[in-house]
Each structure stands twice: as structure tokens, then as C-alpha cells.
Write an enzyme that holds these catalytic residues in place. Structure first.
Site, PDB file in Angstrom:
ATOM      1  CE1 TYR A 151      -4.137   1.853   0.529  1.00  0.00           C
ATOM      2  CE2 TYR A 151      -2.929   3.026   2.245  1.00  0.00           C
ATOM      3  CZ  TYR A 151      -4.035   2.911   1.421  1.00  0.00           C
ATOM      4  OH  TYR A 151      -5.037   3.840   1.488  1.00  0.00           O
ATOM      5  CE  LYS A 155      -3.795   4.881  -1.404  1.00  0.00           C
ATOM      6  NZ  LYS A 155      -4.859   5.282  -2.358  1.00  0.00           N
TER       7      LYS A 155
END
Length: 250
Positions: A151, A155
Site C-alpha cells: 500500500y 500511494k
């Protein structure tokens, strides 16, 4: 403001739903896009009941053909999509030593490939209209977060993509910015609390202790930021990452 059409991916719930409803309240026609079309019905219904114009669309944003079909449908039913909110995402959190390659790639595929495909499909409409707003959801996790190698990578990648979009498309009247939320109360943060084995109420309380404004974030906090970035007045703001986290982030 001229009549604009917006697409919000992952718009059926949480932050995406809040953004879709806010942009509709701002006067835009809104396509609420999610993996299953039936899941968009509640948000579309709320927008229509408030006097807005919306359509729900089901599409897998990692599938190029599905993305092209979805964007074509939006253009046909609502008008050229000149505002795109890349909000769709998944989490498959785990510690590095336990995370599988499949879990790593799945998260990058949705967040990065999905963002790329949606932006590529919409930018042609933006260039033709000489107006565009690309808003992508990053996260404070881009700075690193325990149990989120996949993640965090996704991002952080979104931030680099955003800056590149801004450089390439600026001369066509298109801006690109990223919003990096901090702790926001959503189903995703509830899932994180479950993963670490902490009751959600305690999870929220612990987070609040680290936030300077002394409260947790709500989806509407992100929606208000997206509303500004999508507006006519934000035309000189581009290539930026705005941390909406109740305090500074390094």
C-alpha cells in the site's frame, strides 16, 4: 461554472461516496464507478433525491476494455468527463515476511494500473475540452507504514504519477493533484483495526492522540478538499500532494 461531468472511482462507499455527493452538490453530473454497478445504487439515489444528476457504472478499473467502455458510457450519458477522482483502492496488509507476491501485486495493480488506465481514458476528453481536473488519492502511508509495504509503495507511486500528469497535461488546461488522507474513519480503517486485533473504538481513540486537531478525520474532510481541487478556482494548483491529516506530515 460550466456544467462539468465527474467520474469518481470507488464511489459506492466511504471517501468515494462522500466525494461523489459533494461534487454533485457543487453542480456537477457524477458517474459513480465501482466494481459492481448494483453497489452504486444508494449513492446515485441520494444524489438524485437531492436534485443532482448521476449514473452508476460497474467496471474493473484494471481491465483496459472495461475502462474504455465505462468512460465512453459516461461521455454518452452525462457528457465529456473532465473531472476524474481516482479513489478506488484495496488493502492486503501484512508484515513483509508474510506478504505474498500476489498480495503485493494486487494492491499495486488496482492503485497504479487502475489510476493509469482511468486517467489515460479521461485525459483525451479533458484535452479536447481544454479543461481537466485529475485528483488521485494518495495517503500518509506513502511515507511508510508498518504492515503496508504494498500500500505504501502504491500511494507513493501515485504521487509521482500525479506530478508527471501535471507536467504533461498542464498546457491543455488540465491540473493534476493528489490528496493524502491521514486517519479517516472508513471501512478500510475498520479492516485495519481488525487486522491488528483492536476494537475500532480503541483504534480511533489511539489515533486521535497523535492528531494535532484532536479528532479523527471523516470522509467529508476529504470531499471538501476534492471539491476545491475540482473547481474552476484551483486552476493554478497542480502537481501538488495535499496532506489532509489534521496536522503536518513530513
Amino acid at each position: 461554472m460550466a456544467q462539468r461531468t465527474a467520474i469518481v472511482t470507488g464511489g459506492a462507499r466511504g471517501i468515494g461516496a462522500a466525494i461523489a455527493k459533494k461534487l454533485a452538490a457543487d453542480g456537477m453530473s457524477v458517474a459513480v464507478l465501482d466494481i459492481r454497478e448494483d453497489q452504486t445504487a444508494d449513492v446515485v439515489g441520494e444524489i438524485e433525491q437531492a436534485g443532482g444528476r448521476a449514473v452508476g457504472i460497474g467496471a474493473d478499473i484494471t481491465d483496459p476494455a472495461a475502462v474504455e467502455a465505462a468512460v465512453d458510457r459516461v461521455a454518452s450519458e452525462l457528457g465529456a468527463p473532465t473531472v476524474l477522482v481516482n479513489n478506488a483502492g484495496i488493502i492486503k496488509d501484512d508484515m513483509l515476511f508474510k506478504m505474498t507476491l500476489e498480495e503485493f501485486n494486487a494492491v499495486l495493480n488496482v492503485h497504479l494500473s487502475g489510476n493509469f488506465l482511468m486517467t489515460k481514458a479521461c485525459q483525451k476528453h479533458m484535452v479536447e475540452q481544454k479543461f481537466g481536473r485529475i485528483i488521485s488519492m494518495s495517503s500518509t502511508s506513502a511515507l511508510g507504514n508498518r504492515g503496508q509495504t504494498n500500500y505504501s509503495a502504491a500511494k507513493a507511486g501515485i504521487q509521482g504519477m500525479t506530478k508527471t500528469y501535471a507536467i504533461e497535461l498542464g498546457k491543455f488546461g488540465v491540473t493534476a493533484n493528489a490528496i493524502a488522507p491521514g486517519f479517516i474513519e472508513t471501512d478500510m480503517t475498520k479492516a485495519t483495526a481488525e487486522r491488528v486485533g483492536v476494537p475500532f473504538e480503541q483504534f480511533v481513540e489511539a489515533a486521535i492522540k497523535t492528531i494535532p486537531v484532536a479528532r479523527s478525520g471523516k470522509p467529508e474532510d476529504i470531499a471538501n478538499t476534492a471539491s476545491f481541487l475540482a473547481s474552476e478556482g484551483a486552476g493554478f494548483v497542480s502537481g501538488q500532494v495535499i496532506y489532509v491529516a489534521g496536522g503536518p506530515k513530513n
